[in-house]
Design a protein around this motif. Structure first.
Motif: not given
Length: 260
Positions: A129-142
């Protein structure tokens, strides 16, 4: 959608922590193989838990190929690989700071901090996956930020309050109480406060108390929803365009309470 001066106060630690565990995925909690290099010369090659990893290198020639190779070789012990070039990371954080506008919504700024990673696609590399979708805090809301904003504008009148919760066993497990202004910007975020409102009992009893608690403070609760713990996972994992149908099903089978 998130006001630049949003108030976050009187937050219960347990309610907040549980809400975060549902809504966010943290890269810091993942097993990571971190490779840092200075214009190709590797200065750090380390698993975040100190585990031994296969494929150690001294130089980085193709960061994308390397990240993929390292992940494939170590996927039993890592959730993702990140390969970062020092100058690119410095430039990224400088760009983030330069982009801040004190007058804009906070969520707009946060979204841009992730989008800016695309500028440094060869200097901040993750796999899979690209960094913008992997690093930090990612939404898991769908759902995306735009999906959430559109739903709020469609379902929640401006100047009102939303009460959201997750019920587990015989008590409230997680909660969010959101105040929106007339422009549908979230101006206040808090949780249920067990010292002020009883969070034990059935799902309906707890929701009645939460709503009454907010109404007693002069708020107009326009939407409230409490889901059972397992139902919350089902609802959040559903795609944005299917959430309405999923919620209807959950209410119908008795695992969610929705009032609007």
């Amino acid at each position: 959608m998130l006001h630049q001066d949003v108030l976050m106060a009187d937050i219960d630690v347990d309610q907040w922590r549980n809400a975060q565990s549902l809504l966010l995925r943290s890269a810091k909690a993942a097993r990571r193989l971190v490779v840092i290099h200075d214009q190709g010369t590797v200065v750090k090659f380390r698993h975040t838990a100190g585990a031994e990893c296969t494929g150690k290198v001294d130089r980085v020639e193709d960061p994308h190929a390397l990240a993929k190779e390292l992940y494939e070789a170590n996927k039993d012990t890592v959730d993702f690989v990140v390969v970062m070039e020092r100058d690119a990371v410095d430039s990224y954080f400088a760009a983030v700071q330069d982009s801040w506008d004190i007058h804009e919504d906070l969520d707009v700024f946060v979204q841009r901090t992730y989008a800016l990673m695309d500028r440094y696609a060869d200097g901040i590399v993750t796999h899979p996956g690209p960094a913008r979708e992997v690093l930090g805090l990612q939404w898991t809301t769908g759902a995306s930020r735009d999906d959430v904003e559109a739903a709020a504008k469609a379902l929640v009148p401006g100047g009102t309050t939303v009460v959201l919760g997750v019920h587990d066993g015989d008590s409230l497990w997680a909660s969010l109480v959101l105040d929106l202004d007339e422009d549908h910007k979230v101006t206040s975020i808090t949780t249920a406060d067990p010292s002020l409102v009883d969070i034990t009992g059935s799902r309906e009893e707890v929701l009645d108390r939460l709503t009454g608690w907010q109404q007693s403070a002069g708020k107009t609760v326009s939407l409230s929803m409490v889901l059972d713990r397992a139902a919350a996972d089902d609802y959040l994992s559903a795609p944005a365009d299917q959430k309405g149908a999923v919620l209807t099903s959950l209410v119908g089978n008795g695992s969610a309470t929705f009032r609007a």
